[in-house]
Scaffold this motif. Structure first.
Motif, PDB file in Angstrom:
ATOM      1  N   LEU A 117     -12.282 -23.632  26.727  1.00 37.57           N
ATOM      2  CA  LEU A 117     -13.295 -24.002  27.714  1.00 37.57           C
ATOM      3  C   LEU A 117     -14.312 -22.883  27.939  1.00 37.57           C
ATOM      4  O   LEU A 117     -15.497 -23.150  28.131  1.00 37.57           O
ATOM      5  CB  LEU A 117     -12.632 -24.399  29.028  1.00 37.57           C
ATOM      6  N   THR A 118     -13.857 -21.645  27.911  1.00 39.62           N
ATOM      7  CA  THR A 118     -14.771 -20.518  28.061  1.00 39.62           C
ATOM      8  C   THR A 118     -15.730 -20.446  26.878  1.00 39.62           C
ATOM      9  O   THR A 118     -16.932 -20.219  27.057  1.00 39.62           O
ATOM     10  CB  THR A 118     -13.986 -19.203  28.200  1.00 39.62           C
ATOM     11  N   ILE A 119     -15.225 -20.668  25.672  1.00 42.54           N
ATOM     12  CA  ILE A 119     -16.083 -20.649  24.485  1.00 42.54           C
ATOM     13  C   ILE A 119     -17.095 -21.793  24.549  1.00 42.54           C
ATOM     14  O   ILE A 119     -18.281 -21.601  24.234  1.00 42.54           O
ATOM     15  CB  ILE A 119     -15.229 -20.711  23.201  1.00 42.54           C
ATOM     16  N   VAL A 120     -16.653 -22.970  24.971  1.00 50.97           N
ATOM     17  CA  VAL A 120     -17.573 -24.107  25.110  1.00 50.97           C
ATOM     18  C   VAL A 120     -18.645 -23.784  26.159  1.00 50.97           C
ATOM     19  O   VAL A 120     -19.834 -24.070  25.942  1.00 50.97           O
ATOM     20  CB  VAL A 120     -16.803 -25.398  25.483  1.00 50.97           C
ATOM     21  N   ALA A 121     -18.247 -23.181  27.269  1.00 53.05           N
ATOM     22  CA  ALA A 121     -19.216 -22.809  28.308  1.00 53.05           C
ATOM     23  C   ALA A 121     -20.235 -21.812  27.771  1.00 53.05           C
ATOM     24  O   ALA A 121     -21.434 -21.921  28.055  1.00 53.05           O
ATOM     25  CB  ALA A 121     -18.499 -22.238  29.523  1.00 53.05           C
ATOM     26  N   ILE A 122     -19.785 -20.851  26.970  1.00 52.91           N
ATOM     27  CA  ILE A 122     -20.697 -19.868  26.386  1.00 52.91           C
ATOM     28  C   ILE A 122     -21.684 -20.558  25.445  1.00 52.91           C
ATOM     29  O   ILE A 122     -22.887 -20.267  25.468  1.00 52.91           O
ATOM     30  CB  ILE A 122     -19.906 -18.757  25.658  1.00 52.91           C
ATOM     31  N   LEU A 123     -21.191 -21.477  24.636  1.00 53.81           N
ATOM     32  CA  LEU A 123     -22.080 -22.200  23.724  1.00 53.81           C
ATOM     33  C   LEU A 123     -23.112 -23.021  24.490  1.00 53.81           C
ATOM     34  O   LEU A 123     -24.306 -23.003  24.160  1.00 53.81           O
ATOM     35  CB  LEU A 123     -21.265 -23.099  22.793  1.00 53.81           C
ATOM     36  N   ILE A 124     -22.679 -23.731  25.522  1.00 58.57           N
ATOM     37  CA  ILE A 124     -23.604 -24.545  26.313  1.00 58.57           C
ATOM     38  C   ILE A 124     -24.642 -23.666  27.003  1.00 58.57           C
ATOM     39  O   ILE A 124     -25.842 -23.977  26.996  1.00 58.57           O
ATOM     40  CB  ILE A 124     -22.826 -25.404  27.336  1.00 58.57           C
ATOM     41  N   LEU A 125     -24.205 -22.571  27.599  1.00 53.53           N
ATOM     42  CA  LEU A 125     -25.144 -21.665  28.268  1.00 53.53           C
ATOM     43  C   LEU A 125     -26.141 -21.058  27.284  1.00 53.53           C
ATOM     44  O   LEU A 125     -27.328 -20.932  27.577  1.00 53.53           O
ATOM     45  CB  LEU A 125     -24.381 -20.567  29.011  1.00 53.53           C
ATOM     46  N   THR A 126     -25.655 -20.701  26.084  1.00 49.88           N
ATOM     47  CA  THR A 126     -26.539 -20.123  25.074  1.00 49.88           C
ATOM     48  C   THR A 126     -27.596 -21.134  24.640  1.00 49.88           C
ATOM     49  O   THR A 126     -28.788 -20.807  24.551  1.00 49.88           O
ATOM     50  CB  THR A 126     -25.729 -19.646  23.851  1.00 49.88           C
ATOM     51  N   VAL A 127     -27.177 -22.369  24.378  1.00 50.83           N
ATOM     52  CA  VAL A 127     -28.132 -23.414  23.990  1.00 50.83           C
ATOM     53  C   VAL A 127     -29.132 -23.657  25.115  1.00 50.83           C
ATOM     54  O   VAL A 127     -30.341 -23.783  24.870  1.00 50.83           O
ATOM     55  CB  VAL A 127     -27.384 -24.718  23.606  1.00 50.83           C
ATOM     56  N   ALA A 128     -28.658 -23.695  26.343  1.00 51.69           N
ATOM     57  CA  ALA A 128     -29.550 -23.910  27.488  1.00 51.69           C
ATOM     58  C   ALA A 128     -30.552 -22.775  27.630  1.00 51.69           C
ATOM     59  O   ALA A 128     -31.738 -23.017  27.899  1.00 51.69           O
ATOM     60  CB  ALA A 128     -28.732 -24.071  28.763  1.00 51.69           C
ATOM     61  N   ILE A 129     -30.107 -21.539  27.440  1.00 50.08           N
ATOM     62  CA  ILE A 129     -31.014 -20.389  27.538  1.00 50.08           C
ATOM     63  C   ILE A 129     -32.095 -20.475  26.467  1.00 50.08           C
ATOM     64  O   ILE A 129     -33.280 -20.264  26.740  1.00 50.08           O
ATOM     65  CB  ILE A 129     -30.231 -19.063  27.441  1.00 50.08           C
ATOM     66  N   VAL A 130     -31.705 -20.796  25.237  1.00 53.02           N
ATOM     67  CA  VAL A 130     -32.679 -20.903  24.144  1.00 53.02           C
ATOM     68  C   VAL A 130     -33.653 -22.045  24.422  1.00 53.02           C
ATOM     69  O   VAL A 130     -34.876 -21.885  24.313  1.00 53.02           O
ATOM     70  CB  VAL A 130     -31.959 -21.098  22.788  1.00 53.02           C
ATOM     71  N   TYR A 131     -33.136 -23.209  24.810  1.00 51.58           N
ATOM     72  CA  TYR A 131     -33.969 -24.383  25.050  1.00 51.58           C
ATOM     73  C   TYR A 131     -34.949 -24.144  26.197  1.00 51.58           C
ATOM     74  O   TYR A 131     -36.144 -24.404  26.074  1.00 51.58           O
ATOM     75  CB  TYR A 131     -33.085 -25.596  25.340  1.00 51.58           C
ATOM     76  N   ILE A 132     -34.436 -23.666  27.318  1.00 54.68           N
ATOM     77  CA  ILE A 132     -35.296 -23.429  28.478  1.00 54.68           C
ATOM     78  C   ILE A 132     -36.264 -22.286  28.206  1.00 54.68           C
ATOM     79  O   ILE A 132     -37.415 -22.316  28.637  1.00 54.68           O
ATOM     80  CB  ILE A 132     -34.444 -23.194  29.741  1.00 54.68           C
ATOM     81  N   GLY A 133     -35.808 -21.274  27.463  1.00 54.78           N
ATOM     82  CA  GLY A 133     -36.703 -20.175  27.102  1.00 54.78           C
ATOM     83  C   GLY A 133     -37.886 -20.658  26.290  1.00 54.78           C
ATOM     84  O   GLY A 133     -39.023 -20.235  26.506  1.00 54.78           O
ATOM     85  N   LYS A 134     -37.643 -21.561  25.361  1.00 56.95           N
ATOM     86  CA  LYS A 134     -38.744 -22.129  24.569  1.00 56.95           C
ATOM     87  C   LYS A 134     -39.690 -22.920  25.458  1.00 56.95           C
ATOM     88  O   LYS A 134     -40.909 -22.831  25.316  1.00 56.95           O
ATOM     89  CB  LYS A 134     -38.192 -23.039  23.468  1.00 56.95           C
ATOM     90  N   GLN A 135     -39.140 -23.686  26.400  1.00 58.27           N
ATOM     91  CA  GLN A 135     -39.981 -24.457  27.313  1.00 58.27           C
ATOM     92  C   GLN A 135     -40.806 -23.544  28.219  1.00 58.27           C
ATOM     93  O   GLN A 135     -41.979 -23.795  28.439  1.00 58.27           O
ATOM     94  CB  GLN A 135     -39.129 -25.376  28.181  1.00 58.27           C
TER      95      GLN A 135
END
Length: 147
Positions: A117-135
């Motif tokens: 679950l921690t690894i999944v949370a890290i992956l989700i947060l990383t994707v969100a940071i990249v996506y929102i950063g691009k926006q």
């Protein structure tokens, strides 16, 4: 007459919000300074500790906590500058908290589900940071003819 009352209420609520954010910023600033002081004390304790690995791990935990506090303070500071709540610093604080959690996996017993679950949370947060950063980088910039 009613329009003036609505404007007054909105102004009061805006000032209350700013006062709350200011109080949070002051509290986070104090916590950040105390956290840095704690890191300094923990670094000094490494040299006298029986187990240097645990001492280094304690310093890393304190440093990551300091980073989390600073990211939250950055969020409040950006709100004052832009009058908009920035999501990226909050996501970075969450990512830092997950990394901090991973560091404890070697020290205390942990279930495989917690690790997953921690690894999944890290992956989700990383994707969100990249996506929102691009926006955020693209937001407000004029589009060229080639876009």
């Amino acid at each position: 007459m009613q329009n003036r009352h609505v404007t007054t209420i909105i102004n009061v609520l805006t000032n209350v919000t700013l006062a709350i954010y200011l109080a949070i910023a002051i509290g986070l600033s104090i916590l950040a300074i105390l956290s840095i002081y704690d890191v300094a004390l923990l670094i000094l304790d490494i040299f006298t500790a029986d187990d240097m690995t645990l001492g280094v791990l304690a310093v890393l935990h304190a440093l990551l906590l300091t980073i989390i506090i600073i990211e939250l303070l950055d969020t409040v500071t950006l709100y004052f500058k832009t009058n908009r709540l920035q999501v990226t610093p909050i996501l970075i604080a969450g990512l830092t908290a997950m990394v901090r959690r991973i560091l404890t996996f070697g020290v205390e017993p942990v279930e495989a589900v917690d690790v997953a679950l921690t690894i999944v949370a890290i992956l989700i947060l990383t994707v969100a940071i990249v996506y929102i950063g691009k926006q955020e980088r693209g937001w407000g910039s004029p589009k060229t003819a080639s876009e």
